[in-house]
Design a protein around this motif. Structure first.
Motif, PDB file in Angstrom:
ATOM      1  N   ALA A 274       0.831  -1.211   0.000  1.00  0.00           N
ATOM      2  CA  ALA A 274       0.000   0.000   0.000  1.00  0.00           C
ATOM      3  C   ALA A 274       0.861   1.256   0.000  1.00  0.00           C
ATOM      4  CB  ALA A 274      -0.932  -0.006   1.208  1.00  0.00           C
ATOM      5  N   ALA A 275       1.969   1.221   0.751  1.00  0.00           N
ATOM      6  CA  ALA A 275       2.854   2.393   0.802  1.00  0.00           C
ATOM      7  C   ALA A 275       3.430   2.716  -0.567  1.00  0.00           C
ATOM      8  CB  ALA A 275       3.976   2.141   1.810  1.00  0.00           C
ATOM      9  N   SER A 276       3.744   1.690  -1.337  1.00  0.00           N
ATOM     10  CA  SER A 276       4.305   1.917  -2.676  1.00  0.00           C
ATOM     11  C   SER A 276       3.243   2.428  -3.646  1.00  0.00           C
ATOM     12  CB  SER A 276       4.929   0.632  -3.212  1.00  0.00           C
ATOM     13  OG  SER A 276       3.937  -0.359  -3.439  1.00  0.00           O
ATOM     14  N   ALA A 277       1.961   2.308  -3.264  1.00  0.00           N
ATOM     15  CA  ALA A 277       0.869   2.760  -4.133  1.00  0.00           C
ATOM     16  C   ALA A 277       0.416   4.185  -3.828  1.00  0.00           C
ATOM     17  CB  ALA A 277      -0.323   1.807  -4.000  1.00  0.00           C
ATOM     18  N   ILE A 278       1.005   4.816  -2.807  1.00  0.00           N
ATOM     19  CA  ILE A 278       0.636   6.203  -2.492  1.00  0.00           C
ATOM     20  C   ILE A 278       1.151   7.118  -3.606  1.00  0.00           C
ATOM     21  CG2 ILE A 278       0.929   8.114  -0.869  1.00  0.00           C
ATOM     22  CD1 ILE A 278       1.355   6.008   1.325  1.00  0.00           C
ATOM     23  N   PRO A 279       0.299   7.931  -4.218  1.00  0.00           N
ATOM     24  CA  PRO A 279       0.753   8.818  -5.297  1.00  0.00           C
ATOM     25  C   PRO A 279       1.771   9.839  -4.789  1.00  0.00           C
ATOM     26  CG  PRO A 279      -1.655   8.704  -5.184  1.00  0.00           C
ATOM     27  CD  PRO A 279      -1.137   8.066  -3.941  1.00  0.00           C
ATOM     28  N   GLY A 280       2.597  10.342  -5.682  1.00  0.00           N
ATOM     29  CA  GLY A 280       3.515  11.403  -5.320  1.00  0.00           C
ATOM     30  C   GLY A 280       2.772  12.639  -4.865  1.00  0.00           C
ATOM     31  N   GLU A 281       3.422  13.459  -4.045  1.00  0.00           N
ATOM     32  CA  GLU A 281       2.773  14.650  -3.497  1.00  0.00           C
ATOM     33  C   GLU A 281       2.269  15.547  -4.621  1.00  0.00           C
ATOM     34  OE1 GLU A 281       1.096  17.218  -0.999  1.00  0.00           O
ATOM     35  OE2 GLU A 281       1.885  15.226  -0.537  1.00  0.00           O
ATOM     36  N   GLY A 282       0.995  15.913  -4.528  1.00  0.00           N
ATOM     37  CA  GLY A 282       0.366  16.777  -5.523  1.00  0.00           C
ATOM     38  C   GLY A 282      -0.274  16.026  -6.674  1.00  0.00           C
ATOM     39  N   ALA A 283      -0.030  14.731  -6.756  1.00  0.00           N
ATOM     40  CA  ALA A 283      -0.582  13.950  -7.866  1.00  0.00           C
ATOM     41  C   ALA A 283      -2.042  13.569  -7.639  1.00  0.00           C
ATOM     42  CB  ALA A 283       0.247  12.693  -8.097  1.00  0.00           C
ATOM     43  N   SER A 284      -2.479  13.570  -6.381  1.00  0.00           N
ATOM     44  CA  SER A 284      -3.856  13.199  -6.058  1.00  0.00           C
ATOM     45  C   SER A 284      -4.318  14.001  -4.853  1.00  0.00           C
ATOM     46  CB  SER A 284      -3.950  11.697  -5.747  1.00  0.00           C
ATOM     47  OG  SER A 284      -5.232  11.363  -5.231  1.00  0.00           O
ATOM     48  N   MET A 285      -5.566  14.458  -4.889  1.00  0.00           N
ATOM     49  CA  MET A 285      -6.131  15.149  -3.742  1.00  0.00           C
ATOM     50  C   MET A 285      -6.620  14.150  -2.697  1.00  0.00           C
ATOM     51  SD  MET A 285      -8.124  18.441  -5.354  1.00  0.00           S
ATOM     52  CE  MET A 285      -8.097  19.285  -3.775  1.00  0.00           C
ATOM     53  N   ARG A 286      -6.648  12.860  -3.052  1.00  0.00           N
ATOM     54  CA  ARG A 286      -7.096  11.818  -2.132  1.00  0.00           C
ATOM     55  C   ARG A 286      -6.105  10.652  -2.158  1.00  0.00           C
ATOM     56  NH1 ARG A 286     -13.615  11.436  -3.443  1.00  0.00           N
ATOM     57  NH2 ARG A 286     -14.129  13.597  -2.917  1.00  0.00           N
ATOM     58  N   PRO A 287      -4.924  10.842  -1.575  1.00  0.00           N
ATOM     59  CA  PRO A 287      -3.897   9.799  -1.665  1.00  0.00           C
ATOM     60  C   PRO A 287      -4.317   8.484  -1.017  1.00  0.00           C
ATOM     61  CG  PRO A 287      -3.245  11.552  -0.148  1.00  0.00           C
ATOM     62  CD  PRO A 287      -4.436  12.049  -0.886  1.00  0.00           C
ATOM     63  N   GLU A 288      -5.080   8.544   0.069  1.00  0.00           N
ATOM     64  CA  GLU A 288      -5.500   7.297   0.710  1.00  0.00           C
ATOM     65  C   GLU A 288      -6.452   6.514  -0.179  1.00  0.00           C
ATOM     66  OE1 GLU A 288      -6.364   5.761   5.192  1.00  0.00           O
ATOM     67  OE2 GLU A 288      -7.096   7.751   4.673  1.00  0.00           O
ATOM     68  N   SER A 289      -7.421   7.205  -0.743  1.00  0.00           N
ATOM     69  CA  SER A 289      -8.350   6.543  -1.666  1.00  0.00           C
ATOM     70  C   SER A 289      -7.611   5.977  -2.871  1.00  0.00           C
ATOM     71  CB  SER A 289      -9.427   7.530  -2.132  1.00  0.00           C
ATOM     72  OG  SER A 289     -10.237   7.946  -1.052  1.00  0.00           O
ATOM     73  N   SER A 290      -6.621   6.711  -3.368  1.00  0.00           N
ATOM     74  CA  SER A 290      -5.848   6.241  -4.517  1.00  0.00           C
ATOM     75  C   SER A 290      -5.100   4.959  -4.191  1.00  0.00           C
ATOM     76  CB  SER A 290      -4.863   7.323  -4.978  1.00  0.00           C
ATOM     77  OG  SER A 290      -5.555   8.478  -5.428  1.00  0.00           O
ATOM     78  N   ALA A 291      -4.495   4.893  -2.999  1.00  0.00           N
ATOM     79  CA  ALA A 291      -3.762   3.693  -2.601  1.00  0.00           C
ATOM     80  C   ALA A 291      -4.705   2.508  -2.423  1.00  0.00           C
ATOM     81  CB  ALA A 291      -2.996   3.959  -1.306  1.00  0.00           C
ATOM     82  N   ILE A 292      -5.869   2.748  -1.819  1.00  0.00           N
ATOM     83  CA  ILE A 292      -6.852   1.680  -1.622  1.00  0.00           C
ATOM     84  C   ILE A 292      -7.345   1.158  -2.970  1.00  0.00           C
ATOM     85  CG2 ILE A 292      -9.204   1.219  -0.792  1.00  0.00           C
ATOM     86  CD1 ILE A 292      -8.557   3.166   1.549  1.00  0.00           C
ATOM     87  N   GLN A 293      -7.595   2.070  -3.900  1.00  0.00           N
ATOM     88  CA  GLN A 293      -8.058   1.658  -5.229  1.00  0.00           C
ATOM     89  C   GLN A 293      -6.994   0.862  -5.961  1.00  0.00           C
ATOM     90  OE1 GLN A 293      -9.266   5.369  -7.025  1.00  0.00           O
ATOM     91  NE2 GLN A 293     -10.965   5.640  -5.586  1.00  0.00           N
ATOM     92  N   ALA A 294      -5.739   1.275  -5.822  1.00  0.00           N
ATOM     93  CA  ALA A 294      -4.642   0.558  -6.489  1.00  0.00           C
ATOM     94  C   ALA A 294      -4.534  -0.869  -5.971  1.00  0.00           C
ATOM     95  CB  ALA A 294      -3.327   1.307  -6.284  1.00  0.00           C
ATOM     96  N   LEU A 295      -4.669  -1.057  -4.663  1.00  0.00           N
ATOM     97  CA  LEU A 295      -4.605  -2.408  -4.124  1.00  0.00           C
ATOM     98  C   LEU A 295      -5.841  -3.212  -4.477  1.00  0.00           C
ATOM     99  CD1 LEU A 295      -2.107  -1.299  -2.613  1.00  0.00           C
ATOM    100  CD2 LEU A 295      -2.699  -2.907  -0.794  1.00  0.00           C
ATOM    101  N   GLY A 296      -6.956  -2.522  -4.646  1.00  0.00           N
ATOM    102  CA  GLY A 296      -8.159  -3.212  -5.114  1.00  0.00           C
ATOM    103  C   GLY A 296      -7.952  -3.803  -6.495  1.00  0.00           C
ATOM    104  N   MET A 297      -7.251  -3.068  -7.351  1.00  0.00           N
ATOM    105  CA  MET A 297      -6.948  -3.561  -8.691  1.00  0.00           C
ATOM    106  C   MET A 297      -6.025  -4.777  -8.636  1.00  0.00           C
ATOM    107  SD  MET A 297      -8.563  -1.659 -10.913  1.00  0.00           S
ATOM    108  CE  MET A 297      -7.654  -1.796 -12.451  1.00  0.00           C
ATOM    109  N   ALA A 298      -5.261  -4.878  -7.547  1.00  0.00           N
ATOM    110  CA  ALA A 298      -4.345  -6.009  -7.384  1.00  0.00           C
ATOM    111  C   ALA A 298      -4.996  -7.171  -6.636  1.00  0.00           C
ATOM    112  CB  ALA A 298      -3.093  -5.546  -6.645  1.00  0.00           C
TER     113      ALA A 298
END
Length: 206
Positions: free
Chosen positions: A119-143
């Protein structure tokens, strides 16, 4: 709850001590509660994931310091978590949110520690997403690591906050939740007659 780390993510919110007290009343052992103060939020999230992965525990129970959990929340949430399939990343509750005048997903997030390095590796770079937690959760969902949202309120959010924090959040809401503004502004104007928080919210939005 020896196998659970409880993380309070704080940037000095007025309700930080109330948040911790509510967790303790709900069953969280004091020695298992950790406060994370990193900024920006993506760094707080990254540290939370790292602490969870390195803790040797099974679960990380995360709550932001502007959330006050209900009295039975820890038992409710962890009861559901213990029955989830091993491939699931985790789950969240719903919260009564003062500033959006709604019940919405969020407030409490519980993660299975073994997947937090990923999950930590799926956190977007700073400024890339206004919702970094949601982005990481979605990325792991895809996995293949699913996420569950429970259909009941586990806490209240943004009640009793410092006005500078309300101003900042509503400045962000103007960008993050722009589609909600036509609904919220008339409500805030009405509530602002009796509640200074909403006068500050309008100023931040503007």
């Amino acid at each position: 709850y020896a196998d659970v780390m409880f993380v309070v993510r704080s940037v000095g919110e007025r309700t930080e001590s109330c948040c911790i007290d509510a967790l303790r009343r709900s069953g969280a052992p004091q020695e298992n509660i950790v406060v994370v103060n990193e900024t920006p939020f993506s760094e707080s999230l990254r540290k939370t994931y790292r602490l969870g992965f390195e803790s040797g525990k099974r679960w990380v129970f995360c709550v932001d310091a502007d959330v006050i959990v209900r009295g039975d929340t820890v038992n409710q949430i962890m009861g559901v978590a213990s029955g989830m399939k091993g491939s699931m990343l985790g789950l969240q509750g719903m919260m009564l949110d003062k500033l959006t005048c709604s019940i919405r997903a969020g407030g409490v997030h519980v993660y299975r520690c073994e997947y937090l390095d990923k999950a930590a590796s799926a956190i977007p770079g700073e400024g890339a997403s206004m919702r970094p937690e949601s982005s990481a959760i979605q990325a792991l969902g895809m996995a293949g690591h699913g996420w569950l949202t429970l259909p009941y309120v586990t806490g209240i959010h943004d009640f009793g906050q410092f006005h500078q924090d309300i101003f900042r959040k509503c400045y962000l809401h103007a960008n993050k939740h722009m589609s909600n503004i036509p609904r919220l502004l008339p409500i805030w104007r009405r509530l602002a007659r009796d509640d200074l928080d909403f006068r500050v919210a309008i100023a931040g939005l503007v």
